[in-house]
Design a protein around this motif. Sequence first.
Motif, PDB file in Angstrom:
ATOM      1  N   SER A   1       0.809  -1.217   0.000  1.00 46.75           N
ATOM      2  CA  SER A   1       0.000   0.000   0.000  1.00 46.75           C
ATOM      3  C   SER A   1       0.840   1.263   0.000  1.00 46.75           C
ATOM      4  O   SER A   1       0.310   2.359  -0.184  1.00 46.75           O
ATOM      5  CB  SER A   1      -0.928   0.001   1.221  1.00 46.75           C
ATOM      6  OG  SER A   1      -0.204   0.272   2.407  1.00 46.75           O
ATOM      7  N   GLY A   2       2.136   1.126   0.224  1.00 42.24           N
ATOM      8  CA  GLY A   2       3.023   2.288   0.260  1.00 42.24           C
ATOM      9  C   GLY A   2       3.397   2.735   1.654  1.00 42.24           C
ATOM     10  O   GLY A   2       4.110   3.725   1.827  1.00 42.24           O
ATOM     11  N   LYS A   3       2.937   2.022   2.666  1.00 40.45           N
ATOM     12  CA  LYS A   3       3.360   2.334   4.026  1.00 40.45           C
ATOM     13  C   LYS A   3       4.872   2.182   4.121  1.00 40.45           C
ATOM     14  O   LYS A   3       5.444   1.222   3.613  1.00 40.45           O
ATOM     15  CB  LYS A   3       2.676   1.396   5.020  1.00 40.45           C
ATOM     16  CG  LYS A   3       3.083   1.620   6.467  1.00 40.45           C
ATOM     17  CD  LYS A   3       2.426   0.592   7.375  1.00 40.45           C
ATOM     18  CE  LYS A   3       2.896   0.757   8.818  1.00 40.45           C
ATOM     19  NZ  LYS A   3       2.306  -0.267   9.716  1.00 40.45           N
ATOM     20  N   GLY A   4       5.505   3.150   4.794  1.00 37.88           N
ATOM     21  CA  GLY A   4       6.960   3.085   4.883  1.00 37.88           C
ATOM     22  C   GLY A   4       7.486   3.852   6.068  1.00 37.88           C
ATOM     23  O   GLY A   4       6.740   4.456   6.846  1.00 37.88           O
ATOM     24  N   ILE A   5       8.805   3.818   6.201  1.00 39.79           N
ATOM     25  CA  ILE A   5       9.475   4.537   7.276  1.00 39.79           C
ATOM     26  C   ILE A   5      10.783   5.097   6.735  1.00 39.79           C
ATOM     27  O   ILE A   5      11.511   4.399   6.011  1.00 39.79           O
ATOM     28  CB  ILE A   5       9.702   3.623   8.498  1.00 39.79           C
ATOM     29  CG1 ILE A   5      10.173   4.432   9.694  1.00 39.79           C
ATOM     30  CG2 ILE A   5      10.677   2.499   8.189  1.00 39.79           C
ATOM     31  CD1 ILE A   5      10.048   3.669  10.999  1.00 39.79           C
TER      32      ILE A   5
ATOM     33  N   ILE B   1       3.988   6.291   0.625  1.00 41.12           N
ATOM     34  CA  ILE B   1       4.454   6.583  -0.729  1.00 41.12           C
ATOM     35  C   ILE B   1       3.280   6.562  -1.690  1.00 41.12           C
ATOM     36  O   ILE B   1       2.553   5.564  -1.780  1.00 41.12           O
ATOM     37  CB  ILE B   1       5.523   5.562  -1.176  1.00 41.12           C
ATOM     38  CG1 ILE B   1       6.695   5.551  -0.195  1.00 41.12           C
ATOM     39  CG2 ILE B   1       6.012   5.889  -2.583  1.00 41.12           C
ATOM     40  CD1 ILE B   1       7.731   4.479  -0.501  1.00 41.12           C
ATOM     41  N   GLN B   2       3.085   7.650  -2.387  1.00 41.21           N
ATOM     42  CA  GLN B   2       2.048   7.744  -3.414  1.00 41.21           C
ATOM     43  C   GLN B   2       2.695   7.388  -4.750  1.00 41.21           C
ATOM     44  O   GLN B   2       3.329   8.224  -5.390  1.00 41.21           O
ATOM     45  CB  GLN B   2       1.463   9.161  -3.439  1.00 41.21           C
ATOM     46  CG  GLN B   2       0.859   9.575  -2.104  1.00 41.21           C
ATOM     47  CD  GLN B   2       0.489  11.045  -2.061  1.00 41.21           C
ATOM     48  OE1 GLN B   2       0.716  11.786  -3.007  1.00 41.21           O
ATOM     49  NE2 GLN B   2      -0.069  11.474  -0.936  1.00 41.21           N
ATOM     50  N   ALA B   3       2.537   6.126  -5.149  1.00 40.97           N
ATOM     51  CA  ALA B   3       3.280   5.600  -6.294  1.00 40.97           C
ATOM     52  C   ALA B   3       2.584   5.831  -7.617  1.00 40.97           C
ATOM     53  O   ALA B   3       3.138   5.500  -8.674  1.00 40.97           O
ATOM     54  CB  ALA B   3       3.551   4.112  -6.102  1.00 40.97           C
ATOM     55  N   GLY B   4       1.354   6.340  -7.603  1.00 43.53           N
ATOM     56  CA  GLY B   4       0.665   6.613  -8.856  1.00 43.53           C
ATOM     57  C   GLY B   4       0.429   5.388  -9.711  1.00 43.53           C
ATOM     58  O   GLY B   4       0.555   5.431 -10.934  1.00 43.53           O
ATOM     59  N   GLY B   5       0.087   4.279  -9.080  1.00 39.34           N
ATOM     60  CA  GLY B   5      -0.184   3.058  -9.830  1.00 39.34           C
ATOM     61  C   GLY B   5       1.018   2.162 -10.034  1.00 39.34           C
ATOM     62  O   GLY B   5       0.881   1.025 -10.467  1.00 39.34           O
TER      63      GLY B   5
ATOM     64  N   ARG C   1       7.689  -2.506  -4.031  1.00 38.26           N
ATOM     65  CA  ARG C   1       8.198  -3.790  -3.568  1.00 38.26           C
ATOM     66  C   ARG C   1       8.553  -3.700  -2.081  1.00 38.26           C
ATOM     67  O   ARG C   1       9.466  -2.959  -1.709  1.00 38.26           O
ATOM     68  CB  ARG C   1       9.420  -4.191  -4.389  1.00 38.26           C
ATOM     69  CG  ARG C   1       9.999  -5.557  -4.050  1.00 38.26           C
ATOM     70  CD  ARG C   1      10.961  -5.998  -5.146  1.00 38.26           C
ATOM     71  NE  ARG C   1      11.958  -4.990  -5.431  1.00 38.26           N
ATOM     72  CZ  ARG C   1      13.117  -4.876  -4.776  1.00 38.26           C
ATOM     73  NH1 ARG C   1      13.411  -5.717  -3.798  1.00 38.26           N
ATOM     74  NH2 ARG C   1      13.990  -3.938  -5.116  1.00 38.26           N
ATOM     75  N   PRO C   2       7.811  -4.397  -1.199  1.00 39.01           N
ATOM     76  CA  PRO C   2       8.161  -4.377   0.220  1.00 39.01           C
ATOM     77  C   PRO C   2       9.610  -4.801   0.448  1.00 39.01           C
ATOM     78  O   PRO C   2      10.145  -5.632  -0.281  1.00 39.01           O
ATOM     79  CB  PRO C   2       7.180  -5.391   0.826  1.00 39.01           C
ATOM     80  CG  PRO C   2       6.011  -5.371  -0.095  1.00 39.01           C
ATOM     81  CD  PRO C   2       6.582  -5.174  -1.470  1.00 39.01           C
ATOM     82  N   ARG C   3      10.224  -4.195   1.442  1.00 37.27           N
ATOM     83  CA  ARG C   3      11.618  -4.371   1.838  1.00 37.27           C
ATOM     84  C   ARG C   3      12.574  -3.458   1.067  1.00 37.27           C
ATOM     85  O   ARG C   3      13.739  -3.356   1.436  1.00 37.27           O
ATOM     86  CB  ARG C   3      12.112  -5.818   1.688  1.00 37.27           C
ATOM     87  CG  ARG C   3      11.276  -6.871   2.390  1.00 37.27           C
ATOM     88  CD  ARG C   3      11.899  -8.244   2.158  1.00 37.27           C
ATOM     89  NE  ARG C   3      11.092  -9.314   2.717  1.00 37.27           N
ATOM     90  CZ  ARG C   3      11.395 -10.604   2.626  1.00 37.27           C
ATOM     91  NH1 ARG C   3      12.498 -10.979   1.997  1.00 37.27           N
ATOM     92  NH2 ARG C   3      10.611 -11.526   3.149  1.00 37.27           N
ATOM     93  N   SER C   4      12.107  -2.827  -0.011  1.00 39.85           N
ATOM     94  CA  SER C   4      13.007  -2.008  -0.824  1.00 39.85           C
ATOM     95  C   SER C   4      13.135  -0.593  -0.259  1.00 39.85           C
ATOM     96  O   SER C   4      12.259  -0.116   0.475  1.00 39.85           O
ATOM     97  CB  SER C   4      12.517  -1.941  -2.272  1.00 39.85           C
ATOM     98  OG  SER C   4      11.250  -1.316  -2.341  1.00 39.85           O
ATOM     99  N   LEU C   5      14.228   0.083  -0.601  1.00 40.49           N
ATOM    100  CA  LEU C   5      14.452   1.472  -0.244  1.00 40.49           C
ATOM    101  C   LEU C   5      14.156   2.341  -1.459  1.00 40.49           C
ATOM    102  O   LEU C   5      14.653   2.067  -2.554  1.00 40.49           O
ATOM    103  CB  LEU C   5      15.895   1.688   0.217  1.00 40.49           C
ATOM    104  CG  LEU C   5      16.286   1.054   1.562  1.00 40.49           C
ATOM    105  CD1 LEU C   5      17.787   1.169   1.789  1.00 40.49           C
ATOM    106  CD2 LEU C   5      15.536   1.713   2.712  1.00 40.49           C
TER     107      LEU C   5
END
Length: 443
Positions: A400-404, A413-417, A421-425
């Motif tokens: 969903s774009g949840k991050g820290i 993160i608003q990725a615009g579609g 990828r979880p775990r990525s920076l």
Amino acid sequence: MIRFYTATLGCKINQYETRSIAEAWCGNSGRGRSPEAIAEKAVEVDDPSCADVILVNSCAVTANAVSDLRQSVRRFYRDNPEARIIITGCAAQVMGDDLAELPGVVRVVAQENKAELLAGPDAGGAASTADQGSDPVFMPFHISEYDRARPVVKVQDGCSHRCTFCIVPLARGRSVSRPVAEIENEVGRLLAAGFREMILSGVNLRHFGRDLLPRQDFWSMVAHLEATFAGQWAGRARFRISSLEPGQLDNHALDVLAESRLVCPQLHVSLQSGDPQVLKRMGRGHYSPEQALDFCDKLRDIWPEYGLGADLLVGFPGETEEQFENTMDVCRRLPLTYGHVFPYSQRPGTPAAKMTDQVDVPVRKQRAARLRAVVNEKKKAFLQHLGTLPELLVLVQDESGKGICEFYAPCRIQAGGCTLRPRSLVRCRPVELCSGVLQCVPV
């Protein structure tokens, strides 16, 4: 095929140990274990009502933690009376007989014997692996995967400093350090598995390395990991340091952090009180609030921007209004960006529980609320400041774009579609602060 469900209460170390047990039960052989060590393989399920076995890893640090444990066990039994419930962890160590009477509980495994569970849900009967004879031994927990985007790497266990309010030494025993080679190997496994942020965690990191040969300290271990991994991973992965004691905040720490290319610019300090006399009664007279203030001033020369959290305990026996105000003043002066504020909770078996000058519970709660208000204002100001920065490096925690971000601030993160990828920076630009979360767009 045994279906099992795990519930973890309490600290990051408990989270780590639960994951290690779950890996073992699922047949992940890991180092020093063979799949044949577990006679009957198991599969982890997300719904406790579908489980044959429910493992509850407990906490005992506060009365609320024990209350939560009891409620959880009763709920599990109500929803799945056929399940076998196993309780382990710190509460199992200090109040095992009481917990054995809870409905559905078939076994209580003391914290000192928790490593028995690596051999399977029905294993048991081995001698304590935590503290045999005169020298405690680091339990053989290790992980190759994790159920969260930020895995914990356990580097130390137990505590040899008996704070007068703390039940942890009774529950986890004396301090014991993990060999540096094992820490290095686990970090390497997790990097290879795709994790890009990991938390270096322990019960009392100030005690790390005192029992190792050659003797060393936590900052030497961090420097070793830096030398091992920074060449390949700087800018692509990072370490986050778990709770530190103010007594660790010295020139060695400054030197290591100044050279680091992997450590996040964020620290969490177990300050507890801003009054020297209260700290002495807590059994924490080995540092002063001024030590933390001085370190933070120097740290600004290394990290122009950094996150700073603190654990704070108010309403300790004998704490006067003036002494509480000293804590308020120190917190106003520190560059705090968040904090965990707790009213004092009497724990059976600790010296503080027997002190005669107990602060009334309503006063404890009122002081906690006042201090939280100060901390929350500082947190809000810091988040607003981060919103003005040109760029943040955000760890993606879910699709969903949840991050820290590196400063330990929550982001979205608003990725615009675009697929995240979880775990990525992901390098992002903050665009808005909404309900305490920084809204960001990739750059």
